[in-house]
Design an enzyme around this catalytic site. Structure first.
Site, short mmCIF file in Angstrom:
data_model
loop_
_atom_site.label_atom_id
_atom_site.label_comp_id
_atom_site.label_asym_id
_atom_site.label_seq_id
_atom_site.Cartn_x
_atom_site.Cartn_y
_atom_site.Cartn_z
N LYS A 38 14.55 -7.40 -12.65
CA LYS A 38 14.36 -7.00 -11.24
C LYS A 38 14.73 -8.15 -10.30
O LYS A 38 15.33 -7.95 -9.24
CB LYS A 38 12.91 -6.57 -11.02
CG LYS A 38 12.54 -6.27 -9.55
CD LYS A 38 13.38 -5.14 -8.96
CE LYS A 38 12.84 -4.55 -7.68
NZ LYS A 38 12.64 -5.42 -6.58
N MET A 76 3.99 1.60 -1.16
CA MET A 76 4.63 1.76 -2.47
C MET A 76 3.64 2.36 -3.47
O MET A 76 3.98 3.27 -4.23
CB MET A 76 5.13 0.40 -2.99
CG MET A 76 6.36 -0.12 -2.30
SD MET A 76 7.88 0.76 -2.73
CE MET A 76 8.17 0.18 -4.41
N HIS A 106 26.71 -43.31 -19.58
CA HIS A 106 26.32 -41.98 -20.06
C HIS A 106 27.18 -41.51 -21.24
O HIS A 106 26.91 -40.46 -21.81
CB HIS A 106 26.41 -40.96 -18.92
CG HIS A 106 25.37 -41.17 -17.87
ND1 HIS A 106 24.05 -40.82 -18.06
CD2 HIS A 106 25.44 -41.70 -16.62
CE1 HIS A 106 23.36 -41.11 -16.96
NE2 HIS A 106 24.18 -41.66 -16.08
N ALA A 148 0.83 -1.21 0.00
CA ALA A 148 0.00 0.00 0.00
C ALA A 148 0.86 1.25 0.00
O ALA A 148 0.56 2.22 -0.68
CB ALA A 148 -0.93 -0.02 1.20
N GLY A 207 13.90 0.55 -5.15
CA GLY A 207 14.21 1.79 -4.44
C GLY A 207 13.46 1.91 -3.14
O GLY A 207 13.65 2.87 -2.39
N GLY A 208 12.58 0.93 -2.88
CA GLY A 208 11.83 0.96 -1.62
C GLY A 208 10.83 2.09 -1.58
O GLY A 208 10.51 2.72 -2.60
N GLU A 229 21.64 -7.93 -5.07
CA GLU A 229 21.49 -7.23 -3.78
C GLU A 229 21.81 -8.18 -2.62
O GLU A 229 22.53 -7.81 -1.69
CB GLU A 229 20.06 -6.71 -3.68
CG GLU A 229 19.71 -5.91 -2.46
CD GLU A 229 18.23 -5.55 -2.47
OE1 GLU A 229 17.57 -5.78 -1.44
OE2 GLU A 229 17.72 -5.05 -3.49
N TYR A 230 21.30 -9.41 -2.69
CA TYR A 230 21.62 -10.42 -1.66
C TYR A 230 23.13 -10.63 -1.59
O TYR A 230 23.71 -10.69 -0.50
CB TYR A 230 20.96 -11.76 -2.00
CG TYR A 230 19.54 -11.96 -1.55
CD1 TYR A 230 18.53 -11.07 -1.91
CD2 TYR A 230 19.18 -13.07 -0.79
CE1 TYR A 230 17.22 -11.28 -1.51
CE2 TYR A 230 17.87 -13.28 -0.39
CZ TYR A 230 16.89 -12.39 -0.75
OH TYR A 230 15.59 -12.60 -0.36
N ARG A 281 30.38 -41.29 -14.42
CA ARG A 281 29.01 -41.36 -14.95
C ARG A 281 28.91 -42.46 -16.01
O ARG A 281 27.92 -43.20 -16.05
CB ARG A 281 28.59 -40.01 -15.56
CG ARG A 281 28.46 -38.89 -14.54
CD ARG A 281 28.01 -37.58 -15.20
NE ARG A 281 26.60 -37.64 -15.55
CZ ARG A 281 26.11 -37.51 -16.77
NH1 ARG A 281 26.92 -37.34 -17.80
NH2 ARG A 281 24.81 -37.57 -16.98
#
Length: 445
Positions: free
Chosen positions: A172, A3, A440, A1, A118-119, A179-180, A434
């Site tokens: 995004k 934002m 494989h 709300a 940007g929060g 960011e993490y 493998r």
């Protein structure tokens, strides 16, 4: 709300009259009451809200991602005309955006999945905006988005058309993953300076202030220097009384899951997600600390020398993180036919968003010099930094391991760097295994 309210106020401040609607009549009335004299027009039914808009209608949705977004879209559809535009500004999973774009396009509506970073403050004063969807629909909303977006130092708005359907929300998502990684790298630098040099909070603040004046200059370093000196009402340093459990909203996890789907080695960002998970096992960690043995951190030697090594390790770690993130963007662009412009993406991260940093211009420069570069580590500037800083990263990781200080993202950075520069890896043995147990097959050199 918040934002949604702040974006509405941002748009209104650019000279627009903005129709506003919330399922809760009280919340709509609250926004109007708190902002007297603003060109905000309240509406209390979806029909009335939609009919108040000029065509083609431009509707910005700011609701909790998931079922709530589908519900909001379904409530709008009966009143829309063909060509109307819905912009989803929530933290939406990109596959949901691809689906909604497909479904709404089939009904003649335009859908723009838009990453907004940007929060709450960014929403009001200027966020970084990442729109994806129909190009022609974007052109109709571009003038508004360009006016409300953050401005980089050169005056350019931090918004650009990203690509078709889910491209904006994908970028995004990767932004959030980066960011993490940034936050965990900084936390590990903090642990090293505290564990290796026993720096006080004031000394940490001074160190980060200096770092913020150089190549590490960024929003996250800037706020971290302030955090170190913040005190609570009892006069205690706030950072020292905050429980060491880092929460998450799942967007970092999405980035890592996508890397597995694409076969991309997003090791540093994925370690930063796992670091939050292990931090949440507080009770287990406290119990294990009394049972499991390991070294006690010894002094790291010369203070100025170690601080500089940690700074270099942090910068190279950050470069590796972005190299992995942008490599994943390339893989996703190929997989989903988005034709992403990586230099442009770095440009719109330069202001308004959480990962804004001085060095993003270096990424833009790298892609402008060579748009087809396979990995940012190969770009001249980043290669030079890696040449000069890789020894510091090794020294810091070695010190941390010898002294029992966990540095999962620093460790991931040097492991990725060494793997990427290895012409030969021991994967031949894995392939032989493998073939031995599962027929494989293998390729000969």
């Amino acid at each position: 709300a918040v934002m949604g309210r702040n974006l509405a106020l941002n748009i209104e401040s650019r000279g627009y009259t903005v129709s506003v609607f919330n399922r809760s009549r009280e919340k709509t009335e609250e926004v109007i009451a708190e902002n007297p004299g603003k060109k905000l027009v309240p509406h209390y039914t979806v029909k009335e809200f939609v009919e108040s808009l000029e065509t083609p209608r431009r509707i910005l949705l700011m609701v909790k991602a998931g079922a709530g977004t589908d519900s909001a879209i379904d409530s709008l559809k009966p009143y829309l005309n063909k060509g109307d535009i819905i912009i989803d500004g929530g933290n939406t999973f990109f596959q949901d955006t691809i689906r909604r774009n497909r479904e709404l396009s089939a009904e003649g509506f335009n859908f723009i999945g838009t990453g907004v970073s940007g929060g709450e403050e960014g929403a009001l004063k200027g966020p970084s905006i990442m729109p994806g969807g129909q190009k022609e629909a974007y052109e109709l909303v571009a003038p508004i988005l360009e006016q409300i977006a953050a401005r980089a130092e050169d005056g350019e708005p931090c918004v650009a058309y990203i690509g078709a359907d889910g491209a904006g929300h994908y970028v995004k998502m990767v932004h959030n993953g980066i960011e993490y990684g940034d936050m965990q790298l900084i936390a590990e630098a903090y642990a090293l300076l505290k564990g290796g040099l026993a720096l006080s909070n004031e000394e940490l603040a001074t160190t980060f202030t200096k770092w913020n004046e150089g190549e590490l200059s960024s929003y996250l370093i800037d706020i971290t220097k302030d955090i170190f000196t913040k005190k609570d009402e009892e006069g205690k340093y706030l950072v020292d009384v905050i429980l060491d459990e880092a929460a998450n909203k799942g967007t970092g996890k999405w980035t890592s899951q996508s890397s597995l789907d694409l076969g991309e080695p997003l090791s540093l960002i994925t370690e930063s997600v796992f670091a939050r998970y292990i931090s949440s096992l507080k009770d287990q960690r406290v119990a294990a600390s009394k049972v499991l043995t390991g070294p006690k951190a010894q002094p790291a030697g010369d203070k100025a020398e170690f601080v500089e090594k940690v700074r270099r390790a942090l910068y190279l770690g950050k470069i590796v993180s972005y190299a992995q993130g942008f490599s994943q963007l390339r893989a996703a662009s190929n997989e989903y036919n988005w034709d992403l412009n990586y230099g442009e993406i770095a440009k719109i991260f330069r202001a308004g968003c959480i990962i804004r940093a001085q060095f993003l211009q270096k990424i833009t420069d790298a892609y402008e010099q060579n748009a087809g570069i396979a990995n940012l580590l190969l770009a001249p500037y980043f290669k030079q930094i890696a040449d000069e800083y890789q020894q510091a990263l090794r020294d810091v990781v070695a010190y941390a391991v010898q002294n029992g200080i966990p540095v999962p993202t620093f460790s991931a950075a040097i492991a990725y760097y060494d793997s990427y520069r290895s012409a030969v890896l021991p994967a031949n043995l894995i392939q032989a295994q493998r073939d031995y147990f599962g027929a494989h097959t293998y390729k000969r050199t």
